[in-house]
Structure formats: structure tokens, C-alpha cells
Design a protein around this motif. Sequence first.
Motif, PDB file in Angstrom:
ATOM      1  N   HIS A  19     -47.863 -36.055  30.996  1.00  0.00           N
ATOM      2  CA  HIS A  19     -47.477 -34.902  31.816  1.00  0.00           C
ATOM      3  C   HIS A  19     -46.070 -35.159  32.335  1.00  0.00           C
ATOM      4  O   HIS A  19     -45.875 -35.845  33.330  1.00  0.00           O
ATOM      5  CB  HIS A  19     -48.429 -34.654  32.979  1.00  0.00           C
ATOM      6  N   VAL A  20     -45.089 -34.636  31.617  1.00  0.00           N
ATOM      7  CA  VAL A  20     -43.693 -34.826  31.973  1.00  0.00           C
ATOM      8  C   VAL A  20     -43.245 -33.710  32.917  1.00  0.00           C
ATOM      9  O   VAL A  20     -42.427 -33.929  33.795  1.00  0.00           O
ATOM     10  CB  VAL A  20     -42.803 -34.880  30.711  1.00  0.00           C
ATOM     11  N   GLY A  21     -43.785 -32.533  32.742  1.00  0.00           N
ATOM     12  CA  GLY A  21     -43.451 -31.431  33.636  1.00  0.00           C
ATOM     13  C   GLY A  21     -43.037 -30.169  32.904  1.00  0.00           C
ATOM     14  O   GLY A  21     -43.230 -29.075  33.402  1.00  0.00           O
ATOM     15  N   LYS A  22     -42.478 -30.332  31.727  1.00  0.00           N
ATOM     16  CA  LYS A  22     -42.091 -29.182  30.916  1.00  0.00           C
ATOM     17  C   LYS A  22     -42.929 -29.257  29.635  1.00  0.00           C
ATOM     18  O   LYS A  22     -43.010 -30.304  28.999  1.00  0.00           O
ATOM     19  CB  LYS A  22     -40.592 -29.243  30.609  1.00  0.00           C
ATOM     20  N   ARG A  23     -43.538 -28.151  29.262  1.00  0.00           N
ATOM     21  CA  ARG A  23     -44.505 -28.156  28.155  1.00  0.00           C
ATOM     22  C   ARG A  23     -43.905 -28.703  26.859  1.00  0.00           C
ATOM     23  O   ARG A  23     -44.534 -29.503  26.170  1.00  0.00           O
ATOM     24  CB  ARG A  23     -45.048 -26.745  27.937  1.00  0.00           C
ATOM     25  N   ILE A  24     -42.690 -28.302  26.533  1.00  0.00           N
ATOM     26  CA  ILE A  24     -42.087 -28.756  25.274  1.00  0.00           C
ATOM     27  C   ILE A  24     -41.855 -30.273  25.289  1.00  0.00           C
ATOM     28  O   ILE A  24     -42.017 -30.945  24.287  1.00  0.00           O
ATOM     29  CB  ILE A  24     -40.802 -27.965  24.942  1.00  0.00           C
ATOM     30  N   TRP A  25     -41.506 -30.808  26.469  1.00  0.00           N
ATOM     31  CA  TRP A  25     -41.326 -32.264  26.574  1.00  0.00           C
ATOM     32  C   TRP A  25     -42.662 -32.984  26.428  1.00  0.00           C
ATOM     33  O   TRP A  25     -42.735 -34.051  25.830  1.00  0.00           O
ATOM     34  CB  TRP A  25     -40.678 -32.624  27.896  1.00  0.00           C
ATOM     35  N   ASP A  26     -43.718 -32.395  26.989  1.00  0.00           N
ATOM     36  CA  ASP A  26     -45.057 -32.975  26.844  1.00  0.00           C
ATOM     37  C   ASP A  26     -45.442 -33.043  25.368  1.00  0.00           C
ATOM     38  O   ASP A  26     -45.968 -34.057  24.903  1.00  0.00           O
ATOM     39  CB  ASP A  26     -46.096 -32.140  27.594  1.00  0.00           C
ATOM     40  N   ILE A  27     -45.168 -31.973  24.647  1.00  0.00           N
ATOM     41  CA  ILE A  27     -45.504 -31.915  23.223  1.00  0.00           C
ATOM     42  C   ILE A  27     -44.737 -32.985  22.455  1.00  0.00           C
ATOM     43  O   ILE A  27     -45.306 -33.688  21.609  1.00  0.00           O
ATOM     44  CB  ILE A  27     -45.219 -30.507  22.655  1.00  0.00           C
ATOM     45  N   GLU A  28     -43.446 -33.140  22.754  1.00  0.00           N
ATOM     46  CA  GLU A  28     -42.628 -34.142  22.063  1.00  0.00           C
ATOM     47  C   GLU A  28     -43.113 -35.557  22.357  1.00  0.00           C
ATOM     48  O   GLU A  28     -43.196 -36.396  21.446  1.00  0.00           O
ATOM     49  CB  GLU A  28     -41.165 -33.978  22.460  1.00  0.00           C
ATOM     50  N   LEU A  29     -43.479 -35.823  23.610  1.00  0.00           N
ATOM     51  CA  LEU A  29     -43.978 -37.149  23.964  1.00  0.00           C
ATOM     52  C   LEU A  29     -45.339 -37.415  23.325  1.00  0.00           C
ATOM     53  O   LEU A  29     -45.612 -38.520  22.860  1.00  0.00           O
ATOM     54  CB  LEU A  29     -44.056 -37.302  25.486  1.00  0.00           C
ATOM     55  N   MET A  30     -46.183 -36.395  23.268  1.00  0.00           N
ATOM     56  CA  MET A  30     -47.483 -36.551  22.603  1.00  0.00           C
ATOM     57  C   MET A  30     -47.294 -36.906  21.132  1.00  0.00           C
ATOM     58  O   MET A  30     -48.020 -37.745  20.592  1.00  0.00           O
ATOM     59  CB  MET A  30     -48.310 -35.277  22.727  1.00  0.00           C
ATOM     60  N   ALA A  31     -46.314 -36.270  20.483  1.00  0.00           N
ATOM     61  CA  ALA A  31     -46.045 -36.563  19.072  1.00  0.00           C
ATOM     62  C   ALA A  31     -45.603 -38.019  18.900  1.00  0.00           C
ATOM     63  O   ALA A  31     -46.050 -38.697  17.964  1.00  0.00           O
ATOM     64  CB  ALA A  31     -44.986 -35.618  18.526  1.00  0.00           C
ATOM     65  N   LEU A  32     -44.763 -38.512  19.789  1.00  0.00           N
ATOM     66  CA  LEU A  32     -44.320 -39.910  19.723  1.00  0.00           C
ATOM     67  C   LEU A  32     -45.487 -40.870  19.930  1.00  0.00           C
ATOM     68  O   LEU A  32     -45.627 -41.868  19.205  1.00  0.00           O
ATOM     69  CB  LEU A  32     -43.239 -40.176  20.768  1.00  0.00           C
ATOM     70  N   GLU A  33     -46.314 -40.576  20.908  1.00  0.00           N
ATOM     71  CA  GLU A  33     -47.471 -41.439  21.177  1.00  0.00           C
ATOM     72  C   GLU A  33     -48.452 -41.419  19.999  1.00  0.00           C
ATOM     73  O   GLU A  33     -49.017 -42.447  19.636  1.00  0.00           O
ATOM     74  CB  GLU A  33     -48.172 -41.007  22.468  1.00  0.00           C
ATOM     75  N   LEU A  34     -48.633 -40.260  19.415  1.00  0.00           N
ATOM     76  CA  LEU A  34     -49.517 -40.138  18.251  1.00  0.00           C
ATOM     77  C   LEU A  34     -48.982 -40.976  17.095  1.00  0.00           C
ATOM     78  O   LEU A  34     -49.747 -41.668  16.408  1.00  0.00           O
ATOM     79  CB  LEU A  34     -49.623 -38.664  17.862  1.00  0.00           C
ATOM     80  N   ASP A  35     -47.663 -40.951  16.887  1.00  0.00           N
ATOM     81  CA  ASP A  35     -47.048 -41.775  15.849  1.00  0.00           C
ATOM     82  C   ASP A  35     -47.298 -43.260  16.109  1.00  0.00           C
ATOM     83  O   ASP A  35     -47.594 -44.023  15.187  1.00  0.00           O
ATOM     84  CB  ASP A  35     -45.542 -41.517  15.760  1.00  0.00           C
ATOM     85  N   ASN A  36     -47.185 -43.676  17.368  1.00  0.00           N
ATOM     86  CA  ASN A  36     -47.413 -45.079  17.716  1.00  0.00           C
ATOM     87  C   ASN A  36     -48.855 -45.497  17.458  1.00  0.00           C
ATOM     88  O   ASN A  36     -49.106 -46.596  16.954  1.00  0.00           O
ATOM     89  CB  ASN A  36     -47.042 -45.342  19.181  1.00  0.00           C
TER      90      ASN A  36
END
Length: 76
Positions: A19-36
Amino acid sequence: MKTLYDVQQLLEKYGILVHVGKRIWDIELMALELDNINKAGLIDRHDYMVAKLILRKEHRIEEFNEKKKDEKNNSK
């Protein structure tokens, strides 16, 4: 798995809360975590691919909405 919420629930199974605060940033961070998680070999290939597709779709929607919002603000 069909929604962004489903992807959030999947990540929570691995102890990842985003939960970063902006939906698009949340989506981008989720994608990075999923890759990891995938690189670590912890997630089923099918679940990984479906989650990535959902995130890509949601990211496109957010980009479109932001562009539309910017155009509306610039026309005023």
C-alpha cells in the motif's frame, strides 16, 4: 484469480502487503514483488502468469484513467 484484489491476497500468502498510496504505484510494486517470488521459485508458474496478466491489465486501465484525467484538467 480474476481481480487485483485476488493478486493482493496471493501476495499476502507470502507475507507481502502493498500500500504505497497511489493505485498505479501499488500495481507496479506488486508486479516487482511477484517477479521476486517467481525468481525465488516459490510460486506456481500458472499463478504467476495469471497474476502478471491481471496486473498488466490494471496498469493499463490506470494509465488510461490518468491520461483522461490530465486531458480533462488541461482543457479547463
